[in-house]
Design an enzyme around this catalytic site. Structure first.
Site, PDB file in Angstrom:
ATOM      1  CG  HIS A 100      -0.279  -0.017   2.537  1.00  0.00           C
ATOM      2  ND1 HIS A 100       0.303  -1.153   3.063  1.00  0.00           N
ATOM      3  CD2 HIS A 100      -0.079   0.955   3.462  1.00  0.00           C
ATOM      4  CE1 HIS A 100       0.810  -0.888   4.256  1.00  0.00           C
ATOM      5  NE2 HIS A 100       0.602   0.402   4.518  1.00  0.00           N
ATOM      6  CG  HIS A 102       1.761   5.359   4.079  1.00  0.00           C
ATOM      7  ND1 HIS A 102       1.077   5.393   5.271  1.00  0.00           N
ATOM      8  CD2 HIS A 102       2.347   4.139   4.003  1.00  0.00           C
ATOM      9  CE1 HIS A 102       1.245   4.239   5.894  1.00  0.00           C
ATOM     10  NE2 HIS A 102       2.009   3.468   5.143  1.00  0.00           N
TER      11      HIS A 102
END
Length: 137
Positions: A100, A102
């Site tokens: 993922h 940020h």
């Protein structure tokens, strides 16, 4: 899907969330422990642990989604810019082992500091590093 992965469970609707963006292959949520107001996580729907595990086409889709989320977060937060980063493996700070990105909105003098301590190469080390990386390909 990894049964014990929080992001897989969020994606499947097993854990409630408020998605701020979604498309066929990725979605984004706000981080529940933000570094700054509007800190978002852009997550591929398919479970892959790190950037290196992502198929190239999914990495491209994640990048495209992060551009959209970055623009929206920057606007919503009234930010001047943003950090886009990914932690890969525990030693690099990865806490959820589902790749993922940020998106952290930033403003001048916001006080946010990442604790990087750059250290110049000693004589000869740069050439050694170049050689080692080139061989690794």
């Amino acid at each position: 899907m990894a049964a014990d992965c929080i992001f897989c469970r969020i994606e499947k609707g097993q854990i409630p969330s408020k998605k701020v963006y979604e498309d066929a292959r990725c979605f984004a949520i706000l981080d529940i422990n933000p570094v700054a107001w509007g800190h978002a996580l852009v997550i591929p729907r398919a479970h892959h642990e790190t950037w290196l595990d992502l198929p190239a086409d999914l990495a491209a889709d994640l990048a495209k989604s992060s551009q959209k989320v970055g623009a929206a977060v920057k606007k919503a937060a009234g930010a001047e810019g943003f950090n886009l980063l990914m932690n890969n493996h525990a030693c690099a700070g990865q806490a959820v082992f589902h790749a993922h990105l940020h998106v952290i909105p930033r403003k001048t003098a916001d006080g946010i500091r990442f604790n990087w301590t750059p250290t110049p190469y000693k004589p000869g080390q740069l050439d050694m590093a170049i050689d080692a990386v080139m061989v690794a390909f």
